[in-house]
Scaffold this motif. Structure first.
Motif, PDB file in Angstrom:
ATOM      1  N   VAL A   1       0.752  -1.593   0.043  1.00  0.00           N
ATOM      2  CA  VAL A   1       0.063  -0.081   0.313  1.00  0.00           C
ATOM      3  C   VAL A   1       0.476   1.290   0.102  1.00  0.00           C
ATOM      4  N   GLU A   2       1.750   1.091   0.887  1.00  0.00           N
ATOM      5  CA  GLU A   2       2.571   2.475   1.189  1.00  0.00           C
ATOM      6  C   GLU A   2       3.421   2.369   0.075  1.00  0.00           C
ATOM      7  N   LYS A   3       3.737   1.774  -0.388  1.00  0.00           N
ATOM      8  CA  LYS A   3       5.025   1.763  -1.880  1.00  0.00           C
ATOM      9  C   LYS A   3       3.719   2.391  -3.326  1.00  0.00           C
ATOM     10  N   ARG A   4       2.629   1.371  -3.188  1.00  0.00           N
ATOM     11  CA  ARG A   4       2.112   2.100  -4.744  1.00  0.00           C
ATOM     12  C   ARG A   4       2.088   4.024  -4.215  1.00  0.00           C
TER      13      ARG A   4
ATOM     14  N   LEU B   1      10.555   5.168   2.118  1.00  0.00           N
ATOM     15  CA  LEU B   1      10.531   5.386   0.963  1.00  0.00           C
ATOM     16  C   LEU B   1      10.619   7.065   0.354  1.00  0.00           C
ATOM     17  N   ALA B   2      10.020   7.571   1.276  1.00  0.00           N
ATOM     18  CA  ALA B   2      10.432   9.103   0.833  1.00  0.00           C
ATOM     19  C   ALA B   2      10.960   9.732   2.231  1.00  0.00           C
TER      20      ALA B   2
ATOM     21  N   TYR C   1       2.184   3.051  13.280  1.00  0.00           N
ATOM     22  CA  TYR C   1       2.984   2.901  13.018  1.00  0.00           C
ATOM     23  C   TYR C   1       4.632   2.644  12.416  1.00  0.00           C
ATOM     24  N   THR C   2       4.103   1.304  12.233  1.00  0.00           N
ATOM     25  CA  THR C   2       5.354   0.460  10.740  1.00  0.00           C
ATOM     26  C   THR C   2       5.157   0.662   9.270  1.00  0.00           C
ATOM     27  N   ALA C   3       3.567   1.275   9.566  1.00  0.00           N
ATOM     28  CA  ALA C   3       3.284   1.685   7.620  1.00  0.00           C
ATOM     29  C   ALA C   3       3.867   3.350   7.515  1.00  0.00           C
ATOM     30  N   LEU C   4       3.474   4.302   8.581  1.00  0.00           N
ATOM     31  CA  LEU C   4       4.467   5.380   8.404  1.00  0.00           C
ATOM     32  C   LEU C   4       6.098   5.002   8.417  1.00  0.00           C
TER      33      LEU C   4
END
Length: 269
Positions: free
Chosen positions: A146-149, A182-183, A173-176
């Protein structure tokens, strides 16, 4: 000795007005119609939730399934975009609108599932800066994809840098962490739905991360308000004058609201 004039109170902070799923109090959430209404009402930012479809598209949908907004029990992650495009996700909001002769005529495309790309294109075409607060929903079968896309899509717009109008939010927290890898220049917002989670989160979230508590937790837990002093805070979902006043007293930088026109009217007098 003459009396000294009383010191004036500090000026109240004017927070950014963020439209929660668009102007969702009046228009079906996450539809293009809701976001266009929010823009017309002067919202300074738009909030959306995103999920990944089975064929890899990011769509603006809050729930895991389409049951609440379209009557379908299917999970978003198991459906392709073409299947989602066939659903009406607006009629549930005003089910008797067809019987109201004075109701505005519906624009079919304004009541369909909205892709994040379409929302970002709409924002990019505006003649004023409008920011976008994008929440990634977890847990999901696609995990970090999700975060990659999301970052790939933001990069298409050149919005993966420090001056980006976009910011990424999550309760995960892991998603952030993934987003920052990535950015690294993108702003991230650690959402908090329970005050008792903050003592643990405060040990790990970056000092430059924004914190996003729910208004009910701020109302009911003065200790949380004290612990957030000195941090940038964005609050959800602020729909009343009393809650807005609390946010201003705290120096909150952004309020996420279902009623952007109403909150702007309170702020602008």
């Amino acid at each position: 000795m003459s009396e000294q004039p009383a010191a004036s109170a500090p000026a109240a902070v004017r927070p950014q007005v963020v439209a929660h799923r668009g102007a969702s109090h009046a228009v079906a959430e996450h539809t293009l119609g809701a976001y266009l209404a929010a823009i017309d009402e002067g919202a300074e930012a738009l909030e959306c939730d995103v999920r990944l479809t089975a064929d890899g598209h990011l769509v603006c949908v809050h729930d895991r399934t389409m049951r609440r907004v379209a009557g379908s029990p299917a999970a978003v992650s198991t459906m392709e975009l073409a299947e989602l495009a066939d659903l009406d996700v607006a009629s549930w909001k005003h089910p008797w609108a067809d019987l109201d002769d004075e109701a505005p005529e519906r624009v079919a495309e304004h009541g369909k599932v909205l892709t994040l790309r379409m929302l970002l294109e709409t924002v990019a075409d505006l003649d004023r800066r409008v920011e976008v607060a994008i929440e990634t929903k977890h847990p999901t079968r696609y995990g970090g994809l999700v975060e990659k896309r999301l970052v790939e899509l933001l990069r298409d717009f050149g919005w993966d840098r420090a001056d980006s109008p976009a910011r990424v939010m999550s309760f995960s927290y892991t998603a952030l962490q993934r987003t920052q890898r990535l950015a690294p220049e993108l702003r991230v917002v650690q959402l908090v739905d329970k005050a008792h989670h903050w003592p643990m989160l405060r040990r790990v979230v970056g000092r430059d991360w924004v914190v996003g508590p729910g208004i009910a937790e701020l109302r009911e837990h003065p200790g949380l308000r004290r612990h957030l002093r000195g941090r940038e805070v964005h609050v959800w979902t602020v729909n009343t004058q009393a809650d807005l006043r609390l946010c201003q007293e705290m120096g909150v930088r952004a309020v996420i609201t279902d009623r952007p026109a109403y909150v702007r009217s309170l702020l602008d007098g």
